[in-house]
Design an enzyme around this catalytic site. Structure first.
Site, mmCIF file in Angstrom:
data_model
loop_
_atom_site.group_PDB
_atom_site.id
_atom_site.type_symbol
_atom_site.label_atom_id
_atom_site.label_comp_id
_atom_site.label_asym_id
_atom_site.label_seq_id
_atom_site.Cartn_x
_atom_site.Cartn_y
_atom_site.Cartn_z
ATOM 1 N N CYS A 44 4.446 44.228 -12.331
ATOM 2 C CA CYS A 44 4.808 42.893 -11.953
ATOM 3 C C CYS A 44 3.947 42.316 -10.845
ATOM 4 O O CYS A 44 4.103 42.676 -9.737
ATOM 5 C CB CYS A 44 6.308 42.749 -11.549
ATOM 6 S SG CYS A 44 6.890 41.201 -10.967
ATOM 7 N N CYS A 65 6.027 39.577 -8.118
ATOM 8 C CA CYS A 65 7.229 40.167 -7.378
ATOM 9 C C CYS A 65 7.004 41.550 -7.627
ATOM 10 O O CYS A 65 6.296 42.170 -7.272
ATOM 11 C CB CYS A 65 8.451 39.438 -7.510
ATOM 12 S SG CYS A 65 8.923 39.077 -9.089
ATOM 13 N N SER A 66 8.336 42.023 -8.112
ATOM 14 C CA SER A 66 8.135 43.617 -8.373
ATOM 15 C C SER A 66 9.269 43.776 -9.212
ATOM 16 O O SER A 66 10.003 44.945 -9.193
ATOM 17 C CB SER A 66 8.749 44.147 -7.132
ATOM 18 O OG SER A 66 9.941 43.417 -6.624
ATOM 19 N N CYS A 67 9.322 43.209 -10.442
ATOM 20 C CA CYS A 67 10.602 43.352 -11.534
ATOM 21 C C CYS A 67 10.156 44.686 -12.055
ATOM 22 O O CYS A 67 9.199 45.176 -12.201
ATOM 23 C CB CYS A 67 10.446 42.354 -12.579
ATOM 24 S SG CYS A 67 10.478 40.668 -12.170
#
Lengths: 99, 200, 103
Positions: free
Chosen positions: B99, B102-104
């Site tokens: 991701c 962000c950090s999905c």
């Protein structure tokens, strides 16, 4: 580090960013989340469940962090800042609550 | 980034929670319940889904068509969670999930993301030099395998269905699940039959 | 306001359609929340499939109700994006319909 370059992507828009070209990914950087981390995560879940914010409000308020904080704070510290910002902005809490 | 939160962050969390309680927004039990639910999500769930898909063509079809339903079939509460999508590796195609914005991460079926997944280095480099990143995990793909990087940008969360490795013929679902690690489920490593012996 | 993973009946682009991602850096002008990574803006890709209809995150980020928009999986060849990499390697990205035009 504000650059006048109009093509410079936003801080969080990290795909391909040459700044990290030579930074190894560290597969062993694998410590489990701390109690602080888990609590921030849980508070976020509760507030989302109660319809007090969306994931995109959360994301936007992380993206809005200054570069120094974006790269300096831990992951869940950034979440905490974002959750707090949304709660203050929406009037759920006031700045006096957290000063 | 791994690391210890600043004292001011610890204090801010206490003040935030105290204010939310004082204003009647939440109680401690709400926090405990959500934390328990988050802790319950473990990579074993994703691993068992993969093992089932290797053994059961019908489940495999369901998982690829509707990952959310497949997770629910394993008892995962998906209500309110982002939809789960599953991407199928083949002999010619390997998926790597990142991701960049962000950090999905498919937390419902894998649990808390590891630090490296959220690191700037992984987010910056996985889309641009995926093979170099894979090599840092000790993963070298056979010649002729195409890499498809999955940049998880929006509403779905993505999990990889790796190919079943040679040497696992006749294995049970439990044996197969044991060689599917967390890292296999986002495509930075591949399941290998030898891992079962190493783990034993 | 229906939305969800199976709601793709109104999708403008079919699987296999060649599309171009809109160019630009509007977030340089005003604070915005955009889920289209900078590195594919202005680039051509191929629609893999429509994934569903979801409220526009560009509204949700500001606490406004998001109008549901079709979300696609779009695949891009990797080497042209970076000027490096292996021929045949690709990037697959979720992109909302309002960011796409026919190529």
């Amino acid at each position: 580090m504000d650059s006048p370059d109009p093509d410079r992507p936003a801080t969080h828009d990290l795909g391909g960013n040459p700044r990290f070209r030579c930074t190894p990914v560290e597969p062993d950087d694998d410590a489990p989340p701390s109690d602080f981390d888990k609590r921030v995560d849980a508070v976020r879940s509760v507030l989302r469940e109660k319809g007090l914010f969306t994931v995109d409000e959360m994301r936007f308020n992380i993206e809005a962090l200054h570069e120094t904080e974006y790269f300096g704070l831990t992951y869940y510290e950034k979440w905490l800042r974002s959750v707090t910002a949304v709660m203050v902005r929406k009037g759920v809490i006031t700045w006096e609550d957290i000063k | 980034m791994a690391g210890t939160p600043l004292p001011e962050s610890v204090e801010l969390l206490d003040k935030l929670v105290a204010a939310l309680k004082r204003r009647g927004v939440l109680v401690e039990e709400d926090i405990a319940r959500c934390q328990t639910q988050a802790e319950r999500a473990q990579p074993e769930t994703g691993a068992r889904m993969v093992a089932r898909a290797w053994l059961d063509p019908e489940f495999r079809a369901l998982m690829l068509r509707d990952g959310t339903a497949a997770a629910e079939a394993f008892g995962v509460a998906m209500a309110g969670a982002p939809p789960l999508g599953v991407l199928e590796d083949t002999d010619r195609l390997h998926h790597l999930v990142v991701c960049t914005l962000c950090s999905c991460y498919p937390r419902a079926v894998i649990g808390y993301p590891p630090h490296w997944y959220k690191s700037a280095a992984y987010r910056a480099r996985a889309v641009r030099e995926p093979r170099a990143v894979l090599a840092e995990f000790g993963t070298v793909l056979p010649a002729g395998v195409q890499v498809r990087v999955v940049d998880s940008t929006a509403d779905y969360r993505w999990m990889v269905l790796p190919t079943r490795p040679a040497g696992t013929e006749g294995w049970s679902e439990e044996q197969l699940a044991a060689i599917v690690t967390r890292d296999c489920l986002v495509g930075v490593t591949l399941p290998v039959a030898e891992n079962a012996r190493i783990a034993a | 306001m229906s939305h969800g993973v199976h709601d793709t009946a109104q999708a403008r682009f079919a699987p296999g359609a060649r599309v171009r991602v809109k160019p630009g850096r509007p977030e340089r002008i005003a604070p915005m929340h955009l889920r289209t990574p900078h590195y594919v803006r202005g680039r051509e890709g191929v629609v893999a499939r429509a994934l569903g209809r979801f409220p526009n995150p560009e509204d949700l980020a500001f606490g406004r109700p998001g109008e549901p928009r079709i979300l696609y999986h779009v695949e891009f060849d990797q080497p042209p994006v970076w000027g490096e990499g292996e021929v045949g390697d690709t990037v697959l990205i979720e992109i909302f319909e309002h960011w796409l035009e026919e190529a």
